[in-house]
Design an enzyme around this catalytic site. Structure first.
Site, mmCIF file in Angstrom:
data_model
loop_
_atom_site.group_PDB
_atom_site.id
_atom_site.type_symbol
_atom_site.label_atom_id
_atom_site.label_comp_id
_atom_site.label_asym_id
_atom_site.label_seq_id
_atom_site.Cartn_x
_atom_site.Cartn_y
_atom_site.Cartn_z
ATOM 1 N N HIS A 20 2.813 7.268 -0.780
ATOM 2 C CA HIS A 20 2.333 5.919 -0.447
ATOM 3 C C HIS A 20 0.808 6.005 -0.312
ATOM 4 O O HIS A 20 0.237 5.790 0.750
ATOM 5 C CB HIS A 20 3.005 5.411 0.835
ATOM 6 C CG HIS A 20 2.913 3.925 1.044
ATOM 7 N ND1 HIS A 20 3.999 3.137 1.325
ATOM 8 C CD2 HIS A 20 1.866 3.070 1.025
ATOM 9 C CE1 HIS A 20 3.634 1.873 1.474
ATOM 10 N NE2 HIS A 20 2.331 1.806 1.303
ATOM 11 N N GLU A 45 10.026 -3.957 0.774
ATOM 12 C CA GLU A 45 8.996 -4.590 1.612
ATOM 13 C C GLU A 45 9.015 -6.086 1.401
ATOM 14 O O GLU A 45 9.074 -6.566 0.258
ATOM 15 C CB GLU A 45 7.576 -4.123 1.239
ATOM 16 C CG GLU A 45 7.221 -2.762 1.708
ATOM 17 C CD GLU A 45 5.787 -2.373 1.330
ATOM 18 O OE1 GLU A 45 4.911 -3.265 1.205
ATOM 19 O OE2 GLU A 45 5.569 -1.169 1.157
ATOM 20 N N TYR A 71 5.840 -10.328 -1.928
ATOM 21 C CA TYR A 71 5.192 -11.159 -0.917
ATOM 22 C C TYR A 71 4.898 -12.556 -1.444
ATOM 23 O O TYR A 71 4.926 -13.518 -0.713
ATOM 24 C CB TYR A 71 3.869 -10.510 -0.479
ATOM 25 C CG TYR A 71 4.077 -9.195 0.250
ATOM 26 C CD1 TYR A 71 4.179 -9.180 1.631
ATOM 27 C CD2 TYR A 71 4.199 -7.992 -0.440
ATOM 28 C CE1 TYR A 71 4.384 -7.987 2.319
ATOM 29 C CE2 TYR A 71 4.415 -6.793 0.228
ATOM 30 C CZ TYR A 71 4.500 -6.807 1.611
ATOM 31 O OH TYR A 71 4.721 -5.625 2.279
ATOM 32 N N ASN A 115 9.007 -4.646 -3.756
ATOM 33 C CA ASN A 115 8.159 -5.193 -2.700
ATOM 34 C C ASN A 115 7.684 -6.548 -3.177
ATOM 35 O O ASN A 115 7.098 -6.657 -4.264
ATOM 36 C CB ASN A 115 6.927 -4.309 -2.455
ATOM 37 C CG ASN A 115 7.303 -2.969 -1.843
ATOM 38 O OD1 ASN A 115 8.471 -2.727 -1.527
ATOM 39 N ND2 ASN A 115 6.319 -2.116 -1.664
ATOM 40 N N GLU A 132 4.556 1.350 -5.160
ATOM 41 C CA GLU A 132 3.678 0.403 -5.844
ATOM 42 C C GLU A 132 2.636 1.051 -6.766
ATOM 43 O O GLU A 132 1.426 0.889 -6.558
ATOM 44 C CB GLU A 132 2.953 -0.477 -4.817
ATOM 45 C CG GLU A 132 3.892 -1.261 -3.924
ATOM 46 C CD GLU A 132 3.135 -2.178 -2.939
ATOM 47 O OE1 GLU A 132 1.909 -2.093 -2.857
ATOM 48 O OE2 GLU A 132 3.797 -2.976 -2.257
ATOM 49 N N ARG A 150 12.105 2.975 6.674
ATOM 50 C CA ARG A 150 11.447 3.505 5.480
ATOM 51 C C ARG A 150 10.057 3.967 5.891
ATOM 52 O O ARG A 150 9.239 3.155 6.338
ATOM 53 C CB ARG A 150 11.360 2.407 4.405
ATOM 54 C CG ARG A 150 10.542 2.812 3.215
ATOM 55 C CD ARG A 150 10.477 1.739 2.122
ATOM 56 N NE ARG A 150 9.541 2.205 1.135
ATOM 57 C CZ ARG A 150 8.435 1.556 0.752
ATOM 58 N NH1 ARG A 150 8.153 0.359 1.240
ATOM 59 N NH2 ARG A 150 7.632 2.092 -0.136
HETATM 60 O O1 IFM Z 1 0.369 -2.763 3.715
HETATM 61 C C1 IFM Z 1 0.798 -2.858 2.392
HETATM 62 C C2 IFM Z 1 1.690 -1.687 2.037
HETATM 63 O O2 IFM Z 1 1.051 -0.469 2.252
HETATM 64 C C3 IFM Z 1 2.077 -1.767 0.584
HETATM 65 N N1 IFM Z 1 2.614 -3.042 0.244
HETATM 66 C C4 IFM Z 1 1.900 -4.223 0.684
HETATM 67 C C5 IFM Z 1 1.574 -4.126 2.158
HETATM 68 C C6 IFM Z 1 0.806 -5.388 2.604
HETATM 69 O O3 IFM Z 1 -0.388 -5.493 1.917
#
Ligand code: IFM
Length: 450
Positions: free
Chosen positions: A121, A353, A294, A292, A166, A77
């Site tokens: 992006h 992500e 985290y 995405n 995002e 990606r």
């Molecule tokens: O690096 C970023 C990415 O560009 C977008 N999502 C989160 C990642 C980590 O912060």
């Protein structure tokens, strides 16, 4: 059972973004993006780092794809830099910029790596920021024009498109927190930014449908389960936070309406901006959603109008944080995936992500990042659990292929499976790169070994 096996057609890949890896910020006719300008502002980026060179991927692209292929990664990606294609954001095409991505796609396909292309992006052409950026409704239309050109060129070979990456982060970091360009504080026009981003998504979907009939298209959202710091009740500000962080970016697209919790404010802030058929346009059919994830978000109520919540860090015993200061919370990805099934009709989805930055260094030419492997296993275990429970998950992308420019954090935070030496730019796969390679080959991993 310690063997975690994924469905036969499940796709494992890695992700990157143009400004974070390419460098070559003015090569071959590229125009400036808002990031090229922002990194020159004093104090905005840690250590005054910039994306001027980044990973020099623009010049090392073939080697990078070769390495991906040697590691057996199945999909890649990447994002397209809008100002490489239209240096001023519109009208005058820069053919050389388009040719770069054309070559990248051919090389990926030759190596049997599936391209997933993100159209935006975060590197908006600076010229468009000068015309109002995402506060200007026309930016969405220009995004459509740019998307048409890219998809017309690559759409015979690329069959998976992501309109925006995002949009919540674009709005929050750019228009509330002032940590990303344009670094404004505009809480009472932020919903206008949101609406224009969603419109841009609509133009992106239309561009895919019109230029590449067999392609699939979706959007990638930064999603986090939202918890109240009181843990005992789902109060008004937690609901508001969830509506702004998560629902705002899916409800208009998948349900054709703004979330009830914030609808009045969205319309209030968009008095002259929203037009009659906008929601219909925004909710054109998409084929998948990208998630995405985290961490999670824990909030406490504050007496601020509309944005009546602030993030707080958990303090319970055993809580772990990454070098970004983000809580490690694997069950959150499961919660989000279940929610996609229950609230959004089990639409196909990708984890576009997931990954982690830790403080780490090469030692004798090696980087044995057992902590990253543990992180990936724990999150993938939860993804697998959601699959077993019927969530329609099609693939997973590690953020990120190689250490790169982590926005306001510069190069200080390393998320890569591949280490980059900041002096020589030498690529060295970390232990996690090998671990992920085995997962790609076997389509399974053993929870107990490495
Ligand atoms: O690096 C970023 C990415 O560009 C977008 N999502 C989160 C990642 C980590 O912060």
């Amino acid at each position: 059972m310690s063997e975690i096996k994924f469905p036969k057609d499940f796709i494992f890949g890695t992700a990157t973004a143009s400004y974070q890896i390419e460098g070559a910020i003015s090569s071959d006719g590229k125009g400036p993006s808002i990031w090229d300008e922002f990194v020159t502002r004093k104090g905005k980026i840690k250590n005054n780092d910039t994306g001027e060179i980044a990973c020099d991927h623009y010049n090392k692209m073939e080697d990078d794809v070769r390495l991906m292929s040697e590691l057996s990664y199945q999909a890649y990606r990447f994002s397209i830099s809008w100002p490489r294609i239209f240096p001023n954001g519109k009208k005058i095409l820069n053919q050389k910029g388009l040719d770069f991505y054309d070559r990248l796609v051919d090389i990926l396909l030759r190596k049997k790596i599936k391209p997933f292309v993100t159209l935006y992006h975060w590197d908006l052409p600076l010229a468009l920021e000068k015309e109002g950026g995402w506060l200007n409704r026309d930016t969405a239309k220009y995004f459509g024009d740019y998307s048409n050109v890219v998809i017309e060129k690559l759409g015979d070979r690329v069959s998976n498109w992501i309109t925006l990456n995002e949009p919540w982060i674009v709005m929050a970091c750019g228009y509330l927190l002032k940590v990303f360009p344009p670094a404004f504080f505009k809480p009472f026009s932020s919903m206008k930014v949101a609406h224009n981003l969603l419109l841009a998504h609509g133009f992106g979907v239309k561009a895919v449908r019109e230029n590449s009939k067999n392609s699939l298209v979706g959007i990638t959202n930064a999603m986090m389960p939202v918890y109240s710091n009181r843990m005992d009740k789902y109060d008004k500000s937690t609901k508001r936070a969830d509506a702004i962080v998560n629902k705002l970016w899916l409800d208009p697209i998948l349900k054709g309406e703004y979330p009830e919790e914030i609808r009045n404010e969205v319309y209030r802030q968009n008095k002259k901006n929203i037009q009659d058929d906008d929601l219909k346009f925004i909710s054109q059919k998409v084929d998948f959603v990208g998630i995405n994830n985290y961490s999670r978000l824990i909030v406490k109520p504050v007496p601020f109008p509309f944005y009546n919540f602030r993030p707080v860090n958990p303090k319970h015993p055993g809580v772990e944080f990454t070098s970004m200061g983000w809580e490690v919370f694997p069950q959150g990805i499961y919660e989000l995936l279940k929610r996609i099934k229950i609230e959004y009709g089990n639409i196909p989805c990708y984890i576009t992500e997931n990954g982690v930055a830790y403080n780490e260094n090469l030692e004798q030419g090696k980087l044995e990042d057992h902590n990253r492997i543990k992180f990936l296993k724990d999150y993938l275990f939860q993804v697998h659990k959601a699959i077993v429970e019927g969530v329609n998950i099609k693939g997973y992308f590690v953020w990120t292929f190689m250490d790169n420019f982590e926005w306001a954090e510069g190069f200080a935070k390393t998320f890569g499976l591949v280490h980059i030496d900041r002096n020589t730019l030498k690529r060295t796969p970390k232990l996690s790169a090998e671990w992920y390679s085995n997962l790609c080959k076997k389509n399974s991993f053993n929870y107990l070994d490495e």
